[in-house]
Scaffold this motif. Structure first.
Motif, mmCIF file in Angstrom:
data_model
loop_
_atom_site.group_PDB
_atom_site.id
_atom_site.type_symbol
_atom_site.label_atom_id
_atom_site.label_comp_id
_atom_site.label_asym_id
_atom_site.label_seq_id
_atom_site.Cartn_x
_atom_site.Cartn_y
_atom_site.Cartn_z
ATOM 1 N N ARG A 61 0.725 -1.312 0.132
ATOM 2 C CA ARG A 61 -0.020 0.057 0.149
ATOM 3 C C ARG A 61 0.907 1.097 0.078
ATOM 4 N N LYS A 62 1.749 1.217 0.966
ATOM 5 C CA LYS A 62 2.808 2.393 0.759
ATOM 6 C C LYS A 62 3.722 2.554 -0.519
ATOM 7 N N LEU A 63 4.150 1.340 -0.969
ATOM 8 C CA LEU A 63 4.833 1.647 -2.074
ATOM 9 C C LEU A 63 3.931 1.719 -3.377
ATOM 10 N N TYR A 64 2.899 0.937 -3.658
ATOM 11 C CA TYR A 64 2.243 0.940 -4.736
ATOM 12 C C TYR A 64 0.763 1.469 -4.717
ATOM 13 N N GLY A 65 0.397 1.728 -3.525
ATOM 14 C CA GLY A 65 -0.921 2.073 -3.414
ATOM 15 C C GLY A 65 -2.042 1.020 -3.614
ATOM 16 N N SER A 66 -1.386 -0.143 -3.343
ATOM 17 C CA SER A 66 -2.069 -1.551 -4.118
ATOM 18 C C SER A 66 -2.015 -2.560 -2.821
ATOM 19 N N ASP A 67 -2.746 -3.595 -2.803
ATOM 20 C CA ASP A 67 -2.818 -4.639 -1.981
ATOM 21 C C ASP A 67 -1.855 -5.688 -2.508
ATOM 22 N N ARG A 68 -1.092 -5.579 -3.598
ATOM 23 C CA ARG A 68 -0.426 -6.322 -4.276
ATOM 24 C C ARG A 68 0.849 -5.767 -4.784
ATOM 25 N N PRO A 69 1.914 -6.591 -4.890
ATOM 26 C CA PRO A 69 3.204 -5.885 -5.574
ATOM 27 C C PRO A 69 2.995 -5.464 -7.236
ATOM 28 N N ALA A 70 3.724 -4.711 -7.698
ATOM 29 C CA ALA A 70 3.303 -4.313 -8.602
ATOM 30 C C ALA A 70 4.004 -4.986 -9.974
ATOM 31 N N GLY A 71 4.474 -5.941 -9.907
ATOM 32 C CA GLY A 71 4.915 -6.886 -10.888
ATOM 33 C C GLY A 71 6.306 -6.447 -11.528
ATOM 34 N N GLU A 72 7.300 -5.523 -10.765
ATOM 35 C CA GLU A 72 8.468 -5.147 -11.121
ATOM 36 C C GLU A 72 9.562 -6.434 -11.438
ATOM 37 N N ILE A 73 9.184 -7.317 -10.703
ATOM 38 C CA ILE A 73 9.994 -8.512 -10.990
ATOM 39 C C ILE A 73 10.129 -9.260 -12.303
ATOM 40 N N ILE A 74 8.933 -9.072 -12.966
ATOM 41 C CA ILE A 74 8.564 -9.759 -13.995
ATOM 42 C C ILE A 74 9.480 -9.520 -15.191
ATOM 43 N N ALA A 75 9.577 -8.272 -15.840
ATOM 44 C CA ALA A 75 10.385 -7.944 -16.956
ATOM 45 C C ALA A 75 12.055 -8.341 -16.803
ATOM 46 N N PRO A 76 12.593 -8.026 -15.773
ATOM 47 C CA PRO A 76 14.009 -8.514 -15.587
ATOM 48 C C PRO A 76 14.188 -9.872 -15.411
ATOM 49 N N THR A 77 13.281 -10.708 -15.026
ATOM 50 C CA THR A 77 13.252 -12.241 -14.890
ATOM 51 C C THR A 77 13.264 -12.696 -16.241
ATOM 52 N N PRO B 126 17.019 -10.334 -9.901
ATOM 53 C CA PRO B 126 16.346 -9.821 -11.038
ATOM 54 C C PRO B 126 16.270 -8.432 -11.009
ATOM 55 N N TRP B 127 16.029 -7.902 -9.946
ATOM 56 C CA TRP B 127 15.975 -6.472 -9.790
ATOM 57 C C TRP B 127 17.134 -5.659 -9.902
ATOM 58 N N GLU B 128 18.280 -6.451 -9.924
ATOM 59 C CA GLU B 128 19.770 -5.829 -10.221
ATOM 60 C C GLU B 128 19.804 -5.257 -11.543
ATOM 61 N N VAL B 129 19.213 -5.949 -12.613
ATOM 62 C CA VAL B 129 19.341 -5.974 -13.989
ATOM 63 C C VAL B 129 18.108 -5.099 -14.648
ATOM 64 N N GLY B 130 16.980 -4.782 -13.649
ATOM 65 C CA GLY B 130 15.786 -3.955 -14.110
ATOM 66 C C GLY B 130 15.802 -2.524 -13.815
ATOM 67 N N THR B 131 14.693 -2.075 -14.176
ATOM 68 C CA THR B 131 14.491 -0.456 -13.960
ATOM 69 C C THR B 131 14.698 -0.208 -12.549
ATOM 70 N N ARG B 132 15.516 0.728 -12.179
ATOM 71 C CA ARG B 132 15.833 1.214 -10.989
ATOM 72 C C ARG B 132 14.512 1.752 -10.052
ATOM 73 N N PRO B 133 14.377 1.140 -8.871
ATOM 74 C CA PRO B 133 12.917 1.335 -8.202
ATOM 75 C C PRO B 133 13.126 2.585 -7.468
ATOM 76 N N LYS B 134 12.226 3.240 -7.102
ATOM 77 C CA LYS B 134 11.855 4.549 -6.279
ATOM 78 C C LYS B 134 11.951 4.206 -4.694
ATOM 79 N N ALA B 135 13.100 3.994 -4.273
ATOM 80 C CA ALA B 135 13.449 3.503 -2.716
ATOM 81 C C ALA B 135 13.561 4.843 -2.110
ATOM 82 N N GLU B 136 12.789 4.749 -1.031
ATOM 83 C CA GLU B 136 13.166 6.022 0.037
ATOM 84 C C GLU B 136 13.990 5.440 1.230
ATOM 85 N N GLY B 137 14.691 6.349 2.004
ATOM 86 C CA GLY B 137 15.391 5.950 3.094
ATOM 87 C C GLY B 137 16.734 6.489 2.989
ATOM 88 N N HIS B 138 17.717 5.745 3.959
ATOM 89 C CA HIS B 138 19.102 6.106 4.011
ATOM 90 C C HIS B 138 19.674 6.719 2.732
#
Ligand code: ZN
Length: 302
Positions: free
Chosen positions: A40-56, A246-258
């Motif tokens: 909900r915080k990351l994607y405004g949804s109850d599910r993940p957004a499928g970011e893993i699919i394309a790089p895999t 997979p995320w290492e070869v994918g589109t850079r996520p919008k990560a918050e934090g340090h």
């Protein structure tokens, strides 16, 4: 390269970028996750957004092009959200192994919850493919000695969690003394050879200074030649292993934090890392195997 018999076990930990962030924002690994709240915080949804699919899928295409088979250590949570993706990996001829249910340190879970979640993760993977995984890697490369008997009881043949690094980020204590090539582990300490049936496939460290070298994260932060040095040194002496996500070869996520830790964590994700993986595939062409194949010579009675 010489010493042609030694193999490189290539593996991919099938998880999202937010699973691997233990050293960026440690809480996620130390408490049981509330995945829905996170989505909900990351994607405004109850599910993940499928970011893993394309790089895999891009990795499957890359492995196909280089005619190599890898091991995918599947996180149970990913199998639950992305059954088609997991089936597709198996259909392409890669090995499916287990990376637990959620990405929580097993030291946090304790033996009972670890055993329950392991069973649930195995059931999820087996339910998709009909094949029972026989390989395990602990989330965050964290391990407790009691896990060895539980893994054996649940039919696992090998583990690939130990990294021969000096202590780093509160992990790896004593692991720089571990054998640098596959061995049968002791029940008392996964980093020591002994009488269990479980084969340990250790990840290499950079020689002499003994800092982790066999992962995509170290390749991206410290450079291609860092990993090449670690892998080249290790494979001259025996079988070794390399893994990334997979995320290492994918589109850079919008990560918050340090900010600084985030900048390091995401350094060179995307095309740079895809090229680095391809260079490793070329460099070790003909020697790349699945983790199971690397462990096979040491598994008893099978
Ligand atoms: Zn992981």
């Amino acid at each position: 390269m010489k010493s042609p018999d030694h193999k490189l076990a290539l593996s991919v930990d099938l998880e999202e970028w937010y699973h691997s962030r233990r050293w960026v924002d440690g809480e996620q690994a130390r408490t049981l996750p509330d995945s829905t709240a996170l989505f909900r915080k990351l994607y405004g949804s109850d599910r993940p957004a499928g970011e893993i699919i394309a790089p895999t899928l891009a990795l499957l295409e890359l492995f196909e092009r280089h005619r190599c088979r890898a091991t995918f250590f599947v996180l149970g949570e990913i199998a639950r959200y992305y059954p088609d993706l997991v089936r597709r990996i198996a259909d392409a001829g890669h090995e499916l192994a287990c990376h637990g249910l959620y990405h929580v340190d097993m030291t946090v879970l304790g033996p009972e919850r670890f055993a329950e979640q392991l069973q649930e993760a195995v059931d999820l993977i087996q339910g998709l493919t009909g094949l029972k995984p026989v390989g395990y890697r602990g989330p965050n490369l964290v391990y407790s000695p009691w896990a060895t008997r539980i893994l054996e009881d649940q039919g696992f043949l090998y583990d690939s969690t130990v990294c021969g690094s000096r202590p780093l980020g509160g992990k790896y204590a004593g692991w720089d003394k571990a054998p640098t090539h596959p061995y049968r582990a002791s029940y008392d300490a996964i980093e020591e050879p002994g009488g269990s049936r479980l084969v340990e496939l250790p990840l290499p460290a950079f020689p002499w200074i003994k800092l982790a070298g066999g992962s995509g994260i170290t390749t991206r932060i410290l450079g291609y030649y860092w990993s090449l040095g670690a892998l080249g040194h290790a494979i001259r002496r025996g079988n070794t292993a390399y893994y990334f996500h997979p995320w290492e070869v994918g589109t850079r996520p919008k990560a918050e934090g340090h900010r600084l830790r985030n900048a390091l964590f995401l350094r060179r994700t995307g095309p740079w890392m895809m090229r680095a993986v391809e260079r490793i595939l070329r460099r070790f062409q003909g020697r790349i195997v699945t983790a199971r194949e690397s462990a096979e010579g040491l598994t008893p009675g099978r």
